[in-house]
Design an enzyme around this catalytic site. Structure first.
Site, mmCIF file in Angstrom:
data_model
loop_
_atom_site.group_PDB
_atom_site.id
_atom_site.type_symbol
_atom_site.label_atom_id
_atom_site.label_comp_id
_atom_site.label_asym_id
_atom_site.label_seq_id
_atom_site.Cartn_x
_atom_site.Cartn_y
_atom_site.Cartn_z
ATOM 1 N N GLU A 1 9.866 17.209 -25.437
ATOM 2 C CA GLU A 1 9.266 17.681 -24.174
ATOM 3 C C GLU A 1 9.931 18.990 -23.712
ATOM 4 O O GLU A 1 9.294 19.827 -23.090
ATOM 5 C CB GLU A 1 9.380 16.611 -23.080
ATOM 6 N N HIS B 1 -0.036 15.877 -26.680
ATOM 7 C CA HIS B 1 -0.118 14.503 -26.182
ATOM 8 C C HIS B 1 -1.404 13.786 -26.595
ATOM 9 O O HIS B 1 -1.405 12.570 -26.722
ATOM 10 C CB HIS B 1 0.024 14.485 -24.656
ATOM 11 N N ARG C 1 0.815 -1.234 0.000
ATOM 12 C CA ARG C 1 0.000 0.000 0.000
ATOM 13 C C ARG C 1 0.846 1.282 0.000
ATOM 14 O O ARG C 1 0.379 2.351 0.376
ATOM 15 C CB ARG C 1 -0.984 0.026 1.171
ATOM 16 N N LYS D 1 8.212 22.527 -14.887
ATOM 17 C CA LYS D 1 7.331 21.430 -14.481
ATOM 18 C C LYS D 1 7.025 21.516 -12.983
ATOM 19 O O LYS D 1 5.874 21.322 -12.561
ATOM 20 C CB LYS D 1 7.955 20.074 -14.831
ATOM 21 N N LYS E 1 3.413 11.280 -11.726
ATOM 22 C CA LYS E 1 2.493 10.453 -12.514
ATOM 23 C C LYS E 1 3.160 9.107 -12.735
ATOM 24 O O LYS E 1 4.274 9.039 -13.258
ATOM 25 C CB LYS E 1 2.200 11.098 -13.873
ATOM 26 N N ASN F 1 0.407 18.675 -21.331
ATOM 27 C CA ASN F 1 0.066 17.659 -22.329
ATOM 28 C C ASN F 1 -0.087 18.228 -23.730
ATOM 29 O O ASN F 1 -0.767 17.623 -24.570
ATOM 30 C CB ASN F 1 -1.216 16.940 -21.918
ATOM 31 N N HIS G 1 7.718 7.784 -27.697
ATOM 32 C CA HIS G 1 6.759 8.708 -27.094
ATOM 33 C C HIS G 1 7.046 10.156 -27.520
ATOM 34 O O HIS G 1 6.155 10.880 -27.948
ATOM 35 C CB HIS G 1 6.816 8.568 -25.566
ATOM 36 N N GLU H 1 -3.819 17.471 -11.557
ATOM 37 C CA GLU H 1 -4.357 17.853 -12.860
ATOM 38 C C GLU H 1 -5.849 18.156 -12.821
ATOM 39 O O GLU H 1 -6.637 17.600 -13.594
ATOM 40 C CB GLU H 1 -4.050 16.764 -13.901
ATOM 41 N N ARG I 1 -2.314 21.776 -14.791
ATOM 42 C CA ARG I 1 -1.323 20.759 -15.159
ATOM 43 C C ARG I 1 -1.563 20.180 -16.551
ATOM 44 O O ARG I 1 -0.627 19.710 -17.198
ATOM 45 C CB ARG I 1 -1.295 19.638 -14.106
ATOM 46 N N HIS J 1 -0.700 10.492 -28.164
ATOM 47 C CA HIS J 1 -1.113 9.205 -27.586
ATOM 48 C C HIS J 1 -1.911 8.393 -28.603
ATOM 49 O O HIS J 1 -1.815 7.168 -28.648
ATOM 50 C CB HIS J 1 -1.951 9.420 -26.317
HETATM 51 P P1 NAD Z 1 12.269 4.661 -22.372
HETATM 52 O O1 NAD Z 1 12.117 4.567 -20.928
HETATM 53 O O2 NAD Z 1 11.695 3.564 -23.204
HETATM 54 O O3 NAD Z 1 13.812 4.829 -22.720
HETATM 55 C C1 NAD Z 1 14.198 4.932 -24.067
HETATM 56 C C2 NAD Z 1 15.303 3.913 -24.427
HETATM 57 O O4 NAD Z 1 16.551 4.390 -23.947
HETATM 58 C C3 NAD Z 1 15.108 2.547 -23.821
HETATM 59 O O5 NAD Z 1 15.523 1.577 -24.728
HETATM 60 C C4 NAD Z 1 16.041 2.586 -22.624
HETATM 61 O O6 NAD Z 1 16.452 1.314 -22.193
HETATM 62 C C5 NAD Z 1 17.183 3.367 -23.168
HETATM 63 N N1 NAD Z 1 18.012 4.083 -22.208
HETATM 64 C C6 NAD Z 1 17.608 4.701 -21.086
HETATM 65 N N2 NAD Z 1 18.629 5.384 -20.553
HETATM 66 C C7 NAD Z 1 19.696 5.180 -21.347
HETATM 67 C C8 NAD Z 1 21.038 5.633 -21.314
HETATM 68 N N3 NAD Z 1 21.469 6.506 -20.403
HETATM 69 N N4 NAD Z 1 21.885 5.203 -22.277
HETATM 70 C C9 NAD Z 1 21.445 4.354 -23.254
HETATM 71 N N5 NAD Z 1 20.184 3.917 -23.351
HETATM 72 C C10 NAD Z 1 19.322 4.339 -22.395
HETATM 73 O O7 NAD Z 1 11.603 6.011 -22.955
HETATM 74 P P2 NAD Z 1 11.540 7.502 -22.381
HETATM 75 O O8 NAD Z 1 11.456 8.354 -23.579
HETATM 76 O O9 NAD Z 1 12.554 7.766 -21.360
HETATM 77 O O10 NAD Z 1 10.133 7.539 -21.630
HETATM 78 C C11 NAD Z 1 8.931 7.361 -22.316
HETATM 79 C C12 NAD Z 1 7.882 6.924 -21.318
HETATM 80 O O11 NAD Z 1 7.693 7.943 -20.357
HETATM 81 C C13 NAD Z 1 6.530 6.669 -21.942
HETATM 82 O O12 NAD Z 1 6.009 5.468 -21.430
HETATM 83 C C14 NAD Z 1 5.689 7.846 -21.486
HETATM 84 O O13 NAD Z 1 4.341 7.533 -21.359
HETATM 85 C C15 NAD Z 1 6.312 8.146 -20.164
HETATM 86 N N6 NAD Z 1 6.106 9.538 -19.726
HETATM 87 C C16 NAD Z 1 5.659 9.728 -18.480
HETATM 88 C C17 NAD Z 1 5.490 11.000 -18.004
HETATM 89 C C18 NAD Z 1 5.083 11.207 -16.585
HETATM 90 O O14 NAD Z 1 4.783 12.347 -16.222
HETATM 91 N N7 NAD Z 1 5.070 10.193 -15.770
HETATM 92 C C19 NAD Z 1 5.809 12.098 -18.802
HETATM 93 C C20 NAD Z 1 6.285 11.866 -20.086
HETATM 94 C C21 NAD Z 1 6.435 10.573 -20.539
HETATM 95 N N1 GLY Z 2 3.820 14.810 -18.603
HETATM 96 C C1 GLY Z 2 2.615 15.445 -18.205
HETATM 97 C C2 GLY Z 2 2.477 15.594 -16.741
HETATM 98 O O1 GLY Z 2 3.337 15.210 -15.972
HETATM 99 O O2 GLY Z 2 1.492 16.090 -16.297
#
Ligand code: NAD
Ligand code: GLY
Length: 367
Positions: A182, A245, A118, A224, A140, A242, A262, A234, A238, A249
């Site tokens: 971003e 997005h 939890r 941010k 998030k 997006n 992404h 949000e 907030r 998406h």
């Molecule tokens: P990812 O986590 O898939 O990483 C991209 C690639 O880079 C992967 O293959 C990973 O293994 C590799 N990698 C990571 N660090 C590395 C490094 N230092 N050197 C070499 N390779 C490396 O993708 P991302 O773009 O980091 O994240 C996308 C995700 O984030 C999506 O699922 C999206 O929905 C989410 N997201 C969440 C929020 C939030 O607020 N929580 C905001 C934006 C995006």
């Molecule tokens: N990436 C959008 C948010 O964190 O709200």
């Protein structure tokens, strides 16, 4: 090292930004709830940085959980591997989960932290540009559902975010560009001055120039943190984070998770949001083109998938989290540097945006 704060009262937390800070044991250790630590990472990042972080945590009772890599693994089955690792190592409620990786690892590890017994503490150690400027900050967390992106999750804030810019040296160029989508977003939605700075420094950022990177990450995280501090869950403001997005998406879901990155889907979605804002007369065509040109210079796509029909977009956009009472809301630019979330737009303008010829637009801009 720079330190920013996400101001959420008792749940406030620091964002540390610097080169080489992954090897500073005191930064991580001061945020642990107890002696137990679970490092969640993936099979790409583990060989690069797991040992370094394990060394920083020496003396702790630590377990490492290495997940398969990729957006297509951001699901229940992979989440279960984190719980398996925690339970097999008999981690209790005072364990701390450390998310070492990009946004996929961060979102899943954070969701696991929200659910395990939890709720246990967690620390974000983002290793992609995208996760450093966006996903690691703001709490998030979650996973994808085959019918919709990030549809299952929780708001759950970390105890700290540790951003080491040196890890970007191993990041593939395509992933760096995805992160820039971003970064550019912050300029477009709330910081015209930053947009101008990015136009001057985009080549340096793509070349991983250290000072430029630190500045871009700092300004992005500060933006941010400001927004999250005002509207953590949000209920209003907030949503401006997006921009692009909702369209993006739809692209990710339609193409199958992982086909488009992404950040790439967000870039094409941002091009569509810029175009729609121009069609509404809120920004000029010259301002739309200014945004598009910067996305192109960052190595990003501004043309949505050619096999995606307007109906495909509308179908996927109907399950967006910004849909309220059946009404589609979009983040658009009231003016350059100022975003709004709105459901007040003529349907014909949306339809025209979905039918627009983005290839011709990109060609006109000389790409
Ligand atoms: P990812 O986590 O898939 O990483 C991209 C690639 O880079 C992967 O293959 C990973 O293994 C590799 N990698 C990571 N660090 C590395 C490094 N230092 N050197 C070499 N390779 C490396 O993708 P991302 O773009 O980091 O994240 C996308 C995700 O984030 C999506 O699922 C999206 O929905 C989410 N997201 C969440 C929020 C939030 O607020 N929580 C905001 C934006 C995006
Ligand atoms: N990436 C959008 C948010 O964190 O709200």
């Amino acid at each position: 090292m720079q330190t920013l704060t996400v101001d959420l009262g008792e749940r406030s937390y620091p964002i540390y930004i610097g080169a080489g800070i992954l090897s500073e044991p005191y930064l991580l250790k001061r945020h642990l709830a107890g002696r137990q630590v679970a490092i969640v990472t993936n099979e790409t990042v583990a060989p690069l940085y797991l040992e370094q972080i394990e060394q920083s945590l020496s003396g702790c009772e630590s377990v490492s959980v290495v997940l398969p890599d990729g957006e297509s693994f951001k699901n229940w089955e992979t989440l279960q591997l984190i719980f398996d690792g925690l339970l097999q190592a008999r981690h209790d409620r005072k364990t701390t989960i450390v998310a070492l990786g990009g946004g996929v690892v961060g979102d899943m590890a954070g969701f696991a932290a929200a659910c395990y017994q939890r709720g246990v503490d967690f620390i974000q150690v983002p290793t992609t540009l995208l996760s450093q400027v966006d996903s690691s900050v703001g709490g998030k967390t979650g996973i994808n559902h085959p019918l919709g992106k990030n549809m299952v999750g929780a708001f759950y804030q970390p105890n700290a975010v540790l951003i080491d810019t040196l890890v970007l040296n191993t990041l593939p160029a395509r992933e760096l560009s995805a992160g820039l989508a971003e970064v550019i977003k912050y300029g477009l939605i709330c910081d015209l001055d930053f947009l101008g700075w990015l136009e001057l420094h985009i080549d340096q950022l793509r070349a991983l120039q250290p000072d430029a990177l630190v500045q871009a990450i700092e300004r992005s995280c500060a933006a941010k943190a400001r927004v999250v501090g005002v509207d953590e869950r949000e209920s209003g403001l907030r949503a401006i984070l997006n921009l692009g997005h909702t369209f993006g998406h739809a692209i990710e879901t339609h193409m199958g998770y992982g086909e488009w990155l992404h950040g790439e889907a967000v870039a094409a979605g941002t091009a569509m949001a810029l175009d729609m804002s121009a069609r509404l007369g809120w920004i000029s065509e010259a301002e739309r083109d200014r945004g598009l040109r910067l996305l192109l210079r960052a190595g990003l796509p501004v043309i949505p998938p050619l096999d995606m029909a307007p109906e495909d977009f509308l179908q996927h956009m109907a399950v967006d989290k910004k849909v309220l009472d059946g009404r589609l809301r979009l983040v658009l630019l009231r003016k350059l540097g100022e975003a709004v979330i709105t459901d007040d737009f003529p349907r014909e303008v949306l339809n025209a945006t979905l039918r627009a010829d983005y290839r011709a637009l990109a060609d006109q801009l000389g790409q």
